[in-house]
Scaffold this active site. Sequence first.
Site, PDB file in Angstrom:
ATOM      1  N   ARG A   1       7.058 -58.008 -25.842  1.00 32.17           N
ATOM      2  CA  ARG A   1       8.541 -58.789 -25.708  1.00 32.17           C
ATOM      3  C   ARG A   1       8.887 -59.457 -26.979  1.00 32.17           C
ATOM      4  O   ARG A   1       9.913 -59.560 -27.353  1.00 32.17           O
ATOM      5  CB  ARG A   1       8.677 -59.638 -24.385  1.00 32.17           C
ATOM      6  CG  ARG A   1       9.958 -60.234 -24.282  1.00 32.17           C
ATOM      7  CD  ARG A   1      10.490 -60.545 -22.950  1.00 32.17           C
ATOM      8  NE  ARG A   1       9.519 -61.355 -22.124  1.00 32.17           N
ATOM      9  CZ  ARG A   1       9.122 -62.595 -22.378  1.00 32.17           C
ATOM     10  NH1 ARG A   1       9.749 -63.390 -23.287  1.00 32.17           N
ATOM     11  NH2 ARG A   1       8.087 -63.289 -21.547  1.00 32.17           N
TER      12      ARG A   1
ATOM     13  N   TYR B   1      34.198 -50.677 -28.843  1.00 38.38           N
ATOM     14  CA  TYR B   1      33.479 -49.720 -27.540  1.00 38.38           C
ATOM     15  C   TYR B   1      34.014 -50.554 -26.247  1.00 38.38           C
ATOM     16  O   TYR B   1      33.631 -51.895 -26.267  1.00 38.38           O
ATOM     17  CB  TYR B   1      32.379 -49.621 -27.777  1.00 38.38           C
ATOM     18  CG  TYR B   1      31.344 -49.191 -26.580  1.00 38.38           C
ATOM     19  CD1 TYR B   1      31.590 -47.896 -26.167  1.00 38.38           C
ATOM     20  CD2 TYR B   1      30.268 -50.048 -26.113  1.00 38.38           C
ATOM     21  CE1 TYR B   1      31.116 -47.278 -25.028  1.00 38.38           C
ATOM     22  CE2 TYR B   1      29.592 -49.371 -24.908  1.00 38.38           C
ATOM     23  CZ  TYR B   1      30.005 -48.006 -24.415  1.00 38.38           C
ATOM     24  OH  TYR B   1      29.263 -47.386 -23.494  1.00 38.38           O
TER      25      TYR B   1
ATOM     26  N   ASP C   1      29.714 -54.915 -35.820  1.00 38.84           N
ATOM     27  CA  ASP C   1      29.289 -53.686 -34.985  1.00 38.84           C
ATOM     28  C   ASP C   1      29.280 -52.402 -36.093  1.00 38.84           C
ATOM     29  O   ASP C   1      30.476 -52.002 -36.356  1.00 38.84           O
ATOM     30  CB  ASP C   1      29.721 -53.251 -33.682  1.00 38.84           C
ATOM     31  CG  ASP C   1      29.153 -52.310 -32.944  1.00 38.84           C
ATOM     32  OD1 ASP C   1      28.777 -51.246 -33.534  1.00 38.84           O
ATOM     33  OD2 ASP C   1      29.181 -52.242 -31.749  1.00 38.84           O
TER      34      ASP C   1
ATOM     35  N   LYS D   1      22.924 -43.984 -31.501  1.00 36.41           N
ATOM     36  CA  LYS D   1      24.074 -43.113 -32.381  1.00 36.41           C
ATOM     37  C   LYS D   1      23.305 -42.771 -33.633  1.00 36.41           C
ATOM     38  O   LYS D   1      22.432 -42.078 -33.490  1.00 36.41           O
ATOM     39  CB  LYS D   1      25.188 -43.915 -32.796  1.00 36.41           C
ATOM     40  CG  LYS D   1      25.785 -44.813 -31.326  1.00 36.41           C
ATOM     41  CD  LYS D   1      26.274 -43.621 -30.019  1.00 36.41           C
ATOM     42  CE  LYS D   1      25.946 -44.391 -28.824  1.00 36.41           C
ATOM     43  NZ  LYS D   1      26.444 -45.606 -28.437  1.00 36.41           N
TER      44      LYS D   1
END
Length: 396
Positions: A61, A114, A186, A211
Site C-alpha cells: 500500500r 470529466y 488533469d 486512457k
Amino acid sequence: MSHDLRKFQKASQVVHAGQSVDPTTGSVAPPLYQTSTFAFETAAQGAARFAGTEPGFIYTRMGNPTIQRLEEAVTALEGGAAGFATSSGMAALNTILFAFLKSGDHLVGTDCVYGPSRVVVERDWARFGVTSTFVDTAKPSAIEAAIRPETKIVFIETPANPTVSLTDLAAASRAAKSAGALLVVDNTFASPILQRPIEFGADVVMHSMTKFINGHTDIVAGMVVAATMELSKKIRPAFNYLGPCMDPHQAWLALRGLRTLSLRMNASQDNAIKLAAFLERHPKVEWVRYPGLESHPQYALAQAQMDGPGALISFEVKGGIEAGRILLDNVELMTLAVSLGGVETLIQHPSSMTHAAMSQPERIKAGITDGLVRLSVGCEDVRDLIADLEHALSLV
Ligand code: LCS
C-alpha cells in the site's frame, strides 16, 4: 540505474523511463513483485524503515518495486519530483483533494471536466465543508474572478473532457500562485507526449492512466505527480492513509502500455487530424471541435502549449441528439463505449453517459450540448474510420 532521460527525445523517453535491467537475473522486462509485504532482515531494520531512516520497501500500500518503476517513469516524463500510482484516475483526484483540502477551503475548477471529477467535489467533498466554483477556465479572467481568500486549489483539465476546450496553463498558474493556491492539472487527454503542465507552472499533475498511458483498454489506473519534493511530502501521508494504491500486476501492465505511448499517440493523432477535417467538411455535421482545426477558438494556444492536438474530437450531427443516436447505433468499426485513449476508436454521447450526473443546465453552461458526440480516435487505418463514419452519417 535509469538513464538521464532529458537528453533523449520523447519517443526514446517513453521506451526507457523507469527501465533498468534486473540486477539479479538480467531480466529486461520488469520483474512483477506480486506481494503485499516485504520481510525485514532484523527488527532494527523494520523499525528503521518505518522511521524513514533506512530506504526499502515495507508494505505494498505504501510502495512496491514494480509500482515504483511506473511512478518513476511517469514522473520523469512529466518532469516532476515524485509520483504516486493509484488504482484509478478518480483515486488520483481524491488523493490530491485529501492531501491539500480541509473544511472551509475552496476549489476553483474547469466547468467541463470529466463529469465525476466535478460531481465528487460538488456533492461529496461539499459534505466535508469544501466549497467550489466551476467556471469556464478557457478565460483566465474567469479563474481570477472565482478565486476567494480561502481558495486552495485551482483544478483544470486541458484539453477538457468532452469539449476539448483549452485552458492557458501559464495564465492559470499565475492566477493560482497570486492567490497562494495550488494549480492541479488533469493531463489525461494530452499525456506527457503532448503536454507537460509542470513546465508551465503546475504544482500537481494527475492522470487517468486508464486512457492513453496504458492505452490498451484493459486496466483502470491513475497517477499523481508532484512538481516538488515538498508537495510530495504532503501527498505521501494522504496516499498511505487513504489507501488508493494500485496492484503490482496493474502497474506491470501500465508499464508495458507506456512503452508504446509515443507510437500510439502519434498514430491516433494523425488519424484524428484527418477525421476532424473529414467531419468539418461533411454536410450533415453541425460543428466540430478539435484543437488541430483552425476553427478551434484556441488553435493558437494549442500550438503554444501542446506538442500536438491529440486524439479526441467532439462534434454534433445536424438534428442534435436524435441524429447523434442514429450515428452511434450505426457505426461498425468504432465501438460505442465510454473511456478513451485506447488503440481502438470509441464513440460515446456525454450528456447521457459520462456527464449524465451533471444537471442539464450545468452541462449546457459548460458547452456540453445534448447532441455532442465524443470520438476517441484509435490506431486503425484512417480509411476504415472515415468509411465507417461516412456510412453511419448516410443513415442520419
Ligand atoms: N480524468 C479524466 C480527464 C477522465 O477522462 C477520467 C475518466 C478520469 C479522470 C477518471 O479516471 P478513471 O477513474 O476512470 O481512471 N474518463 C472517462 C470517460 O471519459 N469515459 O469513461 C471514463
